[in-house]
Design a protein around this motif. Structure first.
Motif, PDB file in Angstrom:
ATOM      1  N   CYS A  11       0.830  -1.209   0.000  1.00  0.00           N
ATOM      2  CA  CYS A  11       0.000   0.000   0.000  1.00  0.00           C
ATOM      3  C   CYS A  11       0.866   1.261   0.000  1.00  0.00           C
ATOM      4  O   CYS A  11       0.530   2.239  -0.686  1.00  0.00           O
ATOM      5  N   CYS A  12       1.953   1.243   0.726  1.00  0.00           N
ATOM      6  CA  CYS A  12       2.869   2.392   0.712  1.00  0.00           C
ATOM      7  C   CYS A  12       3.429   2.614  -0.694  1.00  0.00           C
ATOM      8  O   CYS A  12       3.537   3.759  -1.151  1.00  0.00           O
ATOM      9  N   LEU A  13       3.770   1.520  -1.379  1.00  0.00           N
ATOM     10  CA  LEU A  13       4.242   1.648  -2.762  1.00  0.00           C
ATOM     11  C   LEU A  13       3.185   2.295  -3.648  1.00  0.00           C
ATOM     12  O   LEU A  13       3.474   3.228  -4.408  1.00  0.00           O
ATOM     13  N   VAL A  14       1.972   1.803  -3.556  1.00  0.00           N
ATOM     14  CA  VAL A  14       0.884   2.355  -4.375  1.00  0.00           C
ATOM     15  C   VAL A  14       0.677   3.835  -4.074  1.00  0.00           C
ATOM     16  O   VAL A  14       0.541   4.652  -4.984  1.00  0.00           O
ATOM     17  N   LEU A  15       0.661   4.185  -2.805  1.00  0.00           N
ATOM     18  CA  LEU A  15       0.450   5.588  -2.433  1.00  0.00           C
ATOM     19  C   LEU A  15       1.599   6.467  -2.909  1.00  0.00           C
ATOM     20  O   LEU A  15       1.387   7.630  -3.275  1.00  0.00           O
ATOM     21  N   ALA A  16       2.801   5.940  -2.941  1.00  0.00           N
ATOM     22  CA  ALA A  16       3.940   6.700  -3.478  1.00  0.00           C
ATOM     23  C   ALA A  16       3.779   6.897  -4.978  1.00  0.00           C
ATOM     24  O   ALA A  16       4.031   7.996  -5.496  1.00  0.00           O
ATOM     25  N   TRP A  17       3.363   5.861  -5.685  1.00  0.00           N
ATOM     26  CA  TRP A  17       3.163   5.971  -7.128  1.00  0.00           C
ATOM     27  C   TRP A  17       2.074   6.978  -7.472  1.00  0.00           C
ATOM     28  O   TRP A  17       2.154   7.672  -8.470  1.00  0.00           O
ATOM     29  N   LEU A  47       0.178   2.529  10.698  1.00  0.00           N
ATOM     30  CA  LEU A  47       1.079   3.279   9.819  1.00  0.00           C
ATOM     31  C   LEU A  47       0.757   4.772   9.887  1.00  0.00           C
ATOM     32  O   LEU A  47       1.663   5.611   9.856  1.00  0.00           O
ATOM     33  N   ALA A  48      -0.519   5.086  10.000  1.00  0.00           N
ATOM     34  CA  ALA A  48      -0.919   6.495  10.155  1.00  0.00           C
ATOM     35  C   ALA A  48      -0.488   7.022  11.521  1.00  0.00           C
ATOM     36  O   ALA A  48       0.023   8.140  11.633  1.00  0.00           O
ATOM     37  N   LYS A  49      -0.652   6.215  12.538  1.00  0.00           N
ATOM     38  CA  LYS A  49      -0.251   6.626  13.889  1.00  0.00           C
ATOM     39  C   LYS A  49       1.249   6.902  13.949  1.00  0.00           C
ATOM     40  O   LYS A  49       1.690   7.802  14.661  1.00  0.00           O
ATOM     41  N   ALA A  50       2.037   6.158  13.180  1.00  0.00           N
ATOM     42  CA  ALA A  50       3.489   6.326  13.151  1.00  0.00           C
ATOM     43  C   ALA A  50       3.930   7.456  12.221  1.00  0.00           C
ATOM     44  O   ALA A  50       5.118   7.752  12.132  1.00  0.00           O
ATOM     45  N   GLY A  51       2.976   8.069  11.503  1.00  0.00           N
ATOM     46  CA  GLY A  51       3.328   9.166  10.602  1.00  0.00           C
ATOM     47  C   GLY A  51       3.813   8.715   9.238  1.00  0.00           C
ATOM     48  O   GLY A  51       4.209   9.545   8.409  1.00  0.00           O
ATOM     49  N   ILE A  52       3.783   7.409   8.977  1.00  0.00           N
ATOM     50  CA  ILE A  52       4.181   6.889   7.672  1.00  0.00           C
ATOM     51  C   ILE A  52       3.105   7.215   6.648  1.00  0.00           C
ATOM     52  O   ILE A  52       3.392   7.568   5.504  1.00  0.00           O
ATOM     53  N   GLY A  62      -9.102   9.611   2.733  1.00  0.00           N
ATOM     54  CA  GLY A  62      -8.390   8.380   2.432  1.00  0.00           C
ATOM     55  C   GLY A  62      -6.984   8.466   2.974  1.00  0.00           C
ATOM     56  O   GLY A  62      -6.705   9.263   3.874  1.00  0.00           O
ATOM     57  N   TYR A  63      -6.107   7.677   2.401  1.00  0.00           N
ATOM     58  CA  TYR A  63      -4.725   7.628   2.854  1.00  0.00           C
ATOM     59  C   TYR A  63      -3.791   8.211   1.795  1.00  0.00           C
ATOM     60  O   TYR A  63      -4.034   8.106   0.601  1.00  0.00           O
ATOM     61  N   ARG A  64      -2.723   8.804   2.273  1.00  0.00           N
ATOM     62  CA  ARG A  64      -1.606   9.226   1.436  1.00  0.00           C
ATOM     63  C   ARG A  64      -0.343   9.055   2.266  1.00  0.00           C
ATOM     64  O   ARG A  64      -0.418   8.879   3.480  1.00  0.00           O
ATOM     65  N   LEU A  65       0.807   9.105   1.609  1.00  0.00           N
ATOM     66  CA  LEU A  65       2.054   8.994   2.359  1.00  0.00           C
ATOM     67  C   LEU A  65       2.223  10.190   3.275  1.00  0.00           C
ATOM     68  O   LEU A  65       1.910  11.319   2.893  1.00  0.00           O
ATOM     69  N   ALA A  71      12.354   8.790   3.123  1.00  0.00           N
ATOM     70  CA  ALA A  71      12.371   8.889   4.588  1.00  0.00           C
ATOM     71  C   ALA A  71      11.594   7.766   5.266  1.00  0.00           C
ATOM     72  O   ALA A  71      11.394   7.793   6.476  1.00  0.00           O
ATOM     73  N   ILE A  72      11.158   6.782   4.499  1.00  0.00           N
ATOM     74  CA  ILE A  72      10.413   5.640   5.054  1.00  0.00           C
ATOM     75  C   ILE A  72      11.230   4.385   4.815  1.00  0.00           C
ATOM     76  O   ILE A  72      11.473   3.999   3.671  1.00  0.00           O
ATOM     77  N   THR A  73      11.654   3.740   5.899  1.00  0.00           N
ATOM     78  CA  THR A  73      12.400   2.492   5.749  1.00  0.00           C
ATOM     79  C   THR A  73      11.450   1.305   5.900  1.00  0.00           C
ATOM     80  O   THR A  73      10.354   1.433   6.455  1.00  0.00           O
ATOM     81  N   LEU A  74      11.904   0.176   5.407  1.00  0.00           N
ATOM     82  CA  LEU A  74      11.118  -1.040   5.577  1.00  0.00           C
ATOM     83  C   LEU A  74      10.950  -1.353   7.058  1.00  0.00           C
ATOM     84  O   LEU A  74       9.894  -1.813   7.490  1.00  0.00           O
TER      85      LEU A  74
END
Length: 158
Positions: A11-17, A47-52, A62-65, A71-74
């Motif tokens: 999901c993070c990949l998709v939101l980055a794209w 992930l939202a709580k962590a600020g990612i 909805g969600y976005r990065l 600045a986001i590590t695995l």
């Protein structure tokens, strides 16, 4: 490790794209991977709580990065979803059964198994902390991004 980590990373990949689009509702993200929306939402919330990620409420929410992909590590994603618990939990079984008769000095130091597992875990954490979402993006075929963008655009008009 739970499947939520895989889901969160994808999901993070998709939101980055798709950072040029409006925030994506959890239902739309779930459609991209044919996942149950309610369960996916439970994986995205930490992930939202962590600020990612950033969660925006409302009809167009909805969600976005929440940060740049660089600045986001695995490890950030793993820790947000799984928490900071160690994957290996030594319960000192060597001190049970036959070990009950052992001298206390025999157990003064961690056992070799525990030390080996800790060493492997540290290497695993370092490796995940050294890889960013931007590096994943750079190593993912452009066709995956184009296919995902077409899917989102097509289902938006359907």
């Amino acid at each position: 490790m739970s499947e939520g980590v895989e889901w969160g990373l994808h999901c993070c990949l998709v939101l980055a794209w798709l950072d040029d689009l409006a925030p994506l509702p959890v239902g739309r993200l779930a459609e991209v991977f044919d996942l149950p929306p309610e369960y996916l939402k439970k994986q995205l919330q930490p992930l939202a709580k962590a600020g990612i990620l950033v969660s925006e409420r409302g009809a167009r929410g909805g969600y976005r990065l929440g940060r740049d992909p660089e600045a986001i590590t695995l490890m950030d994603v793993v820790t947000a979803i799984e928490g900071g618990t160690d994957p290996f939990q030594c319960t000192e079984i060597r001190q049970r059964g036959a070990g009950q008769t052992g001298a206390p000095a025999e157990f003064a130091h961690p056992c070799g198994i525990s030390m080996a597992m800790r060493k492997a875990e540290l290497a695993w954490r370092r490796e995940l902390a050294s890889q960013t979402l931007a590096e994943l993006i750079a190593n993912t075929p452009d066709t995956a991004e184009r296919r995902t963008r077409r899917f989102i655009e097509r289902t938006a008009t359907a």
